[in-house]
Write an enzyme that holds these catalytic residues in place. Structure first.
Site, PDB file in Angstrom:
ATOM      1  N   ARG A  73       0.824  -1.217   0.000  1.00 39.67           N
ATOM      2  CA  ARG A  73       0.000   0.000   0.000  1.00 39.67           C
ATOM      3  C   ARG A  73       0.856   1.264   0.000  1.00 39.67           C
ATOM      4  NH1 ARG A  73      -2.639  -3.780   2.712  1.00 39.67           N
ATOM      5  NH2 ARG A  73      -1.590  -3.253   4.654  1.00 39.67           N
TER       6      ARG A  73
ATOM      7  N   GLU B 149       5.580 -10.984  15.630  1.00 40.45           N
ATOM      8  CA  GLU B 149       5.217 -11.613  16.908  1.00 40.45           C
ATOM      9  C   GLU B 149       5.569 -13.106  16.930  1.00 40.45           C
ATOM     10  OE1 GLU B 149       1.272 -10.587  18.001  1.00 40.45           O
ATOM     11  OE2 GLU B 149       1.445 -11.500  19.992  1.00 40.45           O
TER      12      GLU B 149
END
Ligand code: AMP
Length: 179
Positions: free
Chosen positions: A67, A104
Site C-alpha cells: 500500500r 510476533e
C-alpha cells in the site's frame, strides 16, 4: 475552518474502514480503500504526506510493499522525484539488499534493488501504516545501507499503542492520523 477542498483529519479518519479479524483473528485491519477511492481525500492525503518538502528537494520517494506504493508513486510525481519500491523478498528481479525483522510469531524479509538510489540521495520513505515499526525500520536500514539520507518517514496512519516510533528513533517521523 477547513474548506470542502481541504478535508479535516476527522474526514480522513472516517474514510478508513475497520475490518475486524482480517487477515487473521484478533487483527483489526485498517482498510484505506474508501479513502483511496475518493479523489479529493486521496489528493489531500498525498499533499499532506509530502508537506514540508518542496518539489526538487527530494531525489526519490521510497514506498513499502504494497500500500505504500500507492502513495509513494503519487508523491514522487508531485515532488519531481524518482520512485523506489521496497518489496517483500523474492519480488525484485535484479541484485538486491535484504533486511529481516521479527514479527510476533514469525519473521519477515524486505528487499531493495542494489542500484535503487545513488549514494547521498535524499529519500522520503512512505508507508500507509505504522504498527510495531519493524517494517519501516528495516526499510530505512536498506536505504541507509545504500548511502541514502532518509529525510523523513511518513505514514497515513499510526497505531500509537504499538509504540512503533520507538523503533524509528533517529529518523524524523510523521503520521497524518493516529488511532
Ligand atoms: P509494522 O512493521 O508492525 O509497523 O507493520 C506495518 C506494516 O504492516 C505496514 O506495511 C502495514 O500496511 C501493515 N499493517 C500492520 N498492521 C496493520 C493493520 N492493523 N491494518 C492494516 N495494515 C497493517
Amino acid at each position: 475552518m477547513n474548506s470542502p477542498q481541504d478535508p479535516s483529519p476527522a474526514e480522513l479518519e472516517q474514510a478508513i474502514r475497520n475490518v475486524p479479524d482480517f487477515p487473521k483473528p484478533g487483527i483489526q485491519f485498517k482498510d484505506i480503500t474508501p479513502l483511496l477511492g475518493n479523489a479529493r481525500l486521496f489528493a489531500a492525503t498525498v499533499d499532506r504526506l509530502i508537506a514540508g518538502h518542496p518539489p526538487g528537494s527530494i531525489h526519490a520517494v521510497a514506498g513499502i510493499d504494497a500500500r505504500g506504493f500507492l502513495f509513494a508513486s503519487a508523491a514522487a510525481l508531485k515532488l519531481g522525484a524518482g520512485c523506489v519500491p521496497i518489496r517483500k523478498r523474492g519480488k525484485l528481479p535484479y541484485r538486491t539488499l535484504e533486511e529481516s525483522y521479527e514479527l510476533e510469531y514469525d519473521s519477515n524479509t524486505i528487499a531493495i534493488h542494489a542500484d535503487a538510489v545513488p549514494e547521498g540521495s535524499r529519500v522520503l520513505l512512505i508507508d500507509d501504516l505504522l504498527a510495531t515499526g519493524g517494517t519501516a525500520r528495516a526499510a530505512a536500514n536498506l536505504l541507509r545501507r545504500l548511502g541514502a539520507e532518509v529525510v523523513e518517514i511518513v505514514f497515513l496512519i499510526e497505531l500509537t499503542a504499538l509504540e512503533g516510533r520507538a523503533k524509528l528513533e533517529g529518523y524524523p517521523v510523521r503520521s497524518l492520523i493516529r488511532f
